[in-house]
Enzyme design. Structure first.
Site, short mmCIF file in Angstrom:
data_model
loop_
_atom_site.label_atom_id
_atom_site.label_comp_id
_atom_site.label_asym_id
_atom_site.label_seq_id
_atom_site.Cartn_x
_atom_site.Cartn_y
_atom_site.Cartn_z
N ASN A 16 0.86 -1.20 0.00
CA ASN A 16 0.00 0.00 0.00
C ASN A 16 0.90 1.25 0.00
OD1 ASN A 16 -1.43 2.27 1.05
ND2 ASN A 16 -3.08 0.90 1.68
N HIS A 19 0.96 6.25 1.84
CA HIS A 19 1.67 7.23 2.67
C HIS A 19 2.89 7.84 1.99
CE1 HIS A 19 -1.33 6.81 5.56
NE2 HIS A 19 -1.13 5.52 5.70
N ARG A 27 3.81 18.87 1.27
CA ARG A 27 4.45 20.04 0.68
C ARG A 27 3.81 20.48 -0.64
NH1 ARG A 27 9.82 21.68 2.19
NH2 ARG A 27 9.56 21.93 4.43
N HIS A 52 -5.59 3.57 -1.60
CA HIS A 52 -6.92 3.95 -1.08
C HIS A 52 -7.23 5.35 -1.58
CE1 HIS A 52 -9.61 4.24 2.80
NE2 HIS A 52 -10.26 4.59 1.70
N ARG A 54 -9.30 8.06 -0.96
CA ARG A 54 -10.25 8.49 0.06
C ARG A 54 -11.15 9.60 -0.48
NH1 ARG A 54 -9.04 6.66 5.56
NH2 ARG A 54 -10.74 8.03 6.09
N ARG A 58 -6.98 12.81 0.85
CA ARG A 58 -5.91 13.29 1.73
C ARG A 58 -4.54 12.75 1.31
NH1 ARG A 58 -7.52 10.20 7.25
NH2 ARG A 58 -9.46 11.29 6.84
N HIS A 59 -4.50 11.63 0.61
CA HIS A 59 -3.20 11.15 0.12
C HIS A 59 -3.26 10.84 -1.37
CE1 HIS A 59 -5.11 7.45 1.46
NE2 HIS A 59 -4.81 7.62 2.72
N GLU A 79 -8.66 0.47 -2.89
CA GLU A 79 -9.50 0.53 -1.67
C GLU A 79 -10.41 1.74 -1.80
OE1 GLU A 79 -6.96 0.80 1.69
OE2 GLU A 79 -6.20 -1.22 1.46
N THR A 109 -7.15 6.65 10.07
CA THR A 109 -7.02 5.54 9.12
C THR A 109 -8.29 4.73 9.24
OG1 THR A 109 -5.66 3.64 8.47
CG2 THR A 109 -5.81 4.09 10.83
N THR A 110 -8.44 3.70 8.38
CA THR A 110 -9.65 2.88 8.45
C THR A 110 -9.71 2.24 9.84
OG1 THR A 110 -9.20 2.40 6.15
CG2 THR A 110 -10.94 1.13 7.19
N GLU A 160 -11.00 -9.37 3.23
CA GLU A 160 -9.73 -8.97 3.83
C GLU A 160 -9.99 -8.84 5.32
OE1 GLU A 160 -7.20 -6.12 1.89
OE2 GLU A 160 -6.51 -5.36 3.81
N HIS A 203 -3.69 -4.50 7.85
CA HIS A 203 -3.81 -3.34 8.74
C HIS A 203 -2.87 -3.50 9.93
CE1 HIS A 203 -5.39 0.37 10.28
NE2 HIS A 203 -6.12 0.48 9.20
N GLY A 204 -1.90 -2.61 9.98
CA GLY A 204 -0.99 -2.55 11.12
C GLY A 204 0.13 -3.57 11.12
N GLY A 225 1.08 -1.36 4.40
CA GLY A 225 1.47 -0.04 3.93
C GLY A 225 2.26 0.78 4.93
N1 PXP Z 1 -6.05 -3.00 4.22
C1 PXP Z 1 -6.97 -2.03 4.31
C2 PXP Z 1 -8.36 -2.34 3.91
C3 PXP Z 1 -6.63 -0.73 4.76
O1 PXP Z 1 -7.58 0.22 4.84
C4 PXP Z 1 -5.29 -0.47 5.06
C5 PXP Z 1 -4.90 0.92 5.49
O2 PXP Z 1 -5.05 1.77 4.39
C6 PXP Z 1 -4.36 -1.51 4.94
C7 PXP Z 1 -4.76 -2.77 4.52
C8 PXP Z 1 -2.92 -1.31 5.23
O3 PXP Z 1 -2.76 -1.00 6.58
P1 PXP Z 1 -1.37 -0.45 7.08
O4 PXP Z 1 -1.12 0.82 6.34
O5 PXP Z 1 -1.58 -0.26 8.54
O6 PXP Z 1 -0.35 -1.49 6.77
#
Ligand code: PXP
Length: 261
Positions: A16, A19, A27, A52, A54, A58-59, A79, A109-110, A160, A203-204, A225
């Site tokens: 992902n 970021h 900037r 993603h 959004r 924002r990104h 996403e 974040t989600t 997921e 996620h995480g 990500g």
């Molecule tokens: N999967 C989904 C559905 C997410 O929303 C995110 C965060 O954008 C991720 C995976 C990746 O999570 P992380 O950035 O914490 O690794």
């Protein structure tokens, strides 16, 4: 974890790149370019790119999605929230997959999974429109059996599983919760595979937390990500992604009863 008689398949890594765009947008201008990061991720062992879009942009921007679709060979996992605007964008670009996530403007974040149980008839109609365009549909859900049953009934191809609570428990050093969250993820991975769903997770996830999830034999793809982009500040993007790839492969090899690479 109990030994499995069938070999777990290759575990795909979706990187992902949101970021990279977060830093760029701090900037304005074009640096660092998330599409360049996607190329580098692919060279380092990413099997797919996740972004993603959004609602508040924002990104990742609309232009990033257009460039990812035209410049990157790896499949794009888009996403997005379940809105009419996002549906139109997805149907226009036709990425390999769309992962539907809940979205609120205030969140960093989600925060939680999609509530596939309560979305009622809107969700299957939305899913069908994407599938009719040849897009695979993934639902980002909490590891909960009722969510898996609803996802299968509503026509999703993929679930997921949200690994956030597991990763937070690991950060807090709460070993009891880590163990119960891993059990919950493993049970849901089995249930989803039995229901005919492809199983992803994310996620995480970090170097420290990826092993237990990567070792689950039903797991087909991990989407990672924030940690990779943050860690790349210290170790470089290529080396960080290569290391994550190796950790995933080692976990898989161990789960399949082979010596670690
Ligand atoms: N999967 C989904 C559905 C997410 O929303 C995110 C965060 O954008 C991720 C995976 C990746 O999570 P992380 O950035 O914490 O690794």
């Amino acid at each position: 974890m109990s030994a499995s008689t069938t070999k777990a398949p290759y575990l795909r890594l979706g990187v992902n790149i949101d970021h990279v765009a977060t830093i760029r947008n701090a900037r304005g201008g074009g640096h660092p370019d998330p599409v360049r990061a996607a190329h580098l991720a692919a060279e380092a062992g990413a099997d797919g790119i996740t972004a993603h879009l959004r609602e508040d942009r924002r990104h990742i921007s609309d232009e990033d999605i257009a460039r990812l679709m035209s410049e990157i060979e790896q499949p794009l996992n888009l996403e997005m929230a379940m809105t009419d605007e996002m549906l139109e964008i997805a149907l226009n670009h036709r990425p390999n997959a769309c992962c539907i996530v809940p979205e609120s403007r205030q969140e960093l974040t989600t925060e939680g999974g999609l509530d596939a149980v309560s979305l009622g008839s809107r969700l299957p109609v939305y899913i069908a429109q994407l599938k009719n365009a040849g897009i695979r549909v993934s639902l980002f859900i909490d590891p909960d059996i009722s969510q898996i049953e609803a996802s299968a009934a509503e026509g999703a191809d993929i679930v997921e599983l949200h690994t956030g609570p597991y990763c937070e428990a690991a950060l807090e050093g709460d070993h009891f919760k880590v163990s119960s969250e891993i059990d919950r993820l493993a049970e849901c991975a089995r249930a989803a595979a039995n229901a005919g769903l492809e199983v992803h997770a994310g996620h995480g996830l970090t170097f420290d937390t990826v092993h237990a999830v990567a070792a689950m034999p039903e797991m087909v793809e991990l989407n990672i990500g924030h940690f990779l982009i943050g860690e790349a500040i210290f170790g470089g993007l290529h080396s960080t992604i290569s290391r994550m790839r190796a950790l995933m492969d080692n976990a898989r090899a161990e789960a399949n009863g082979c010596a670690s690479a």
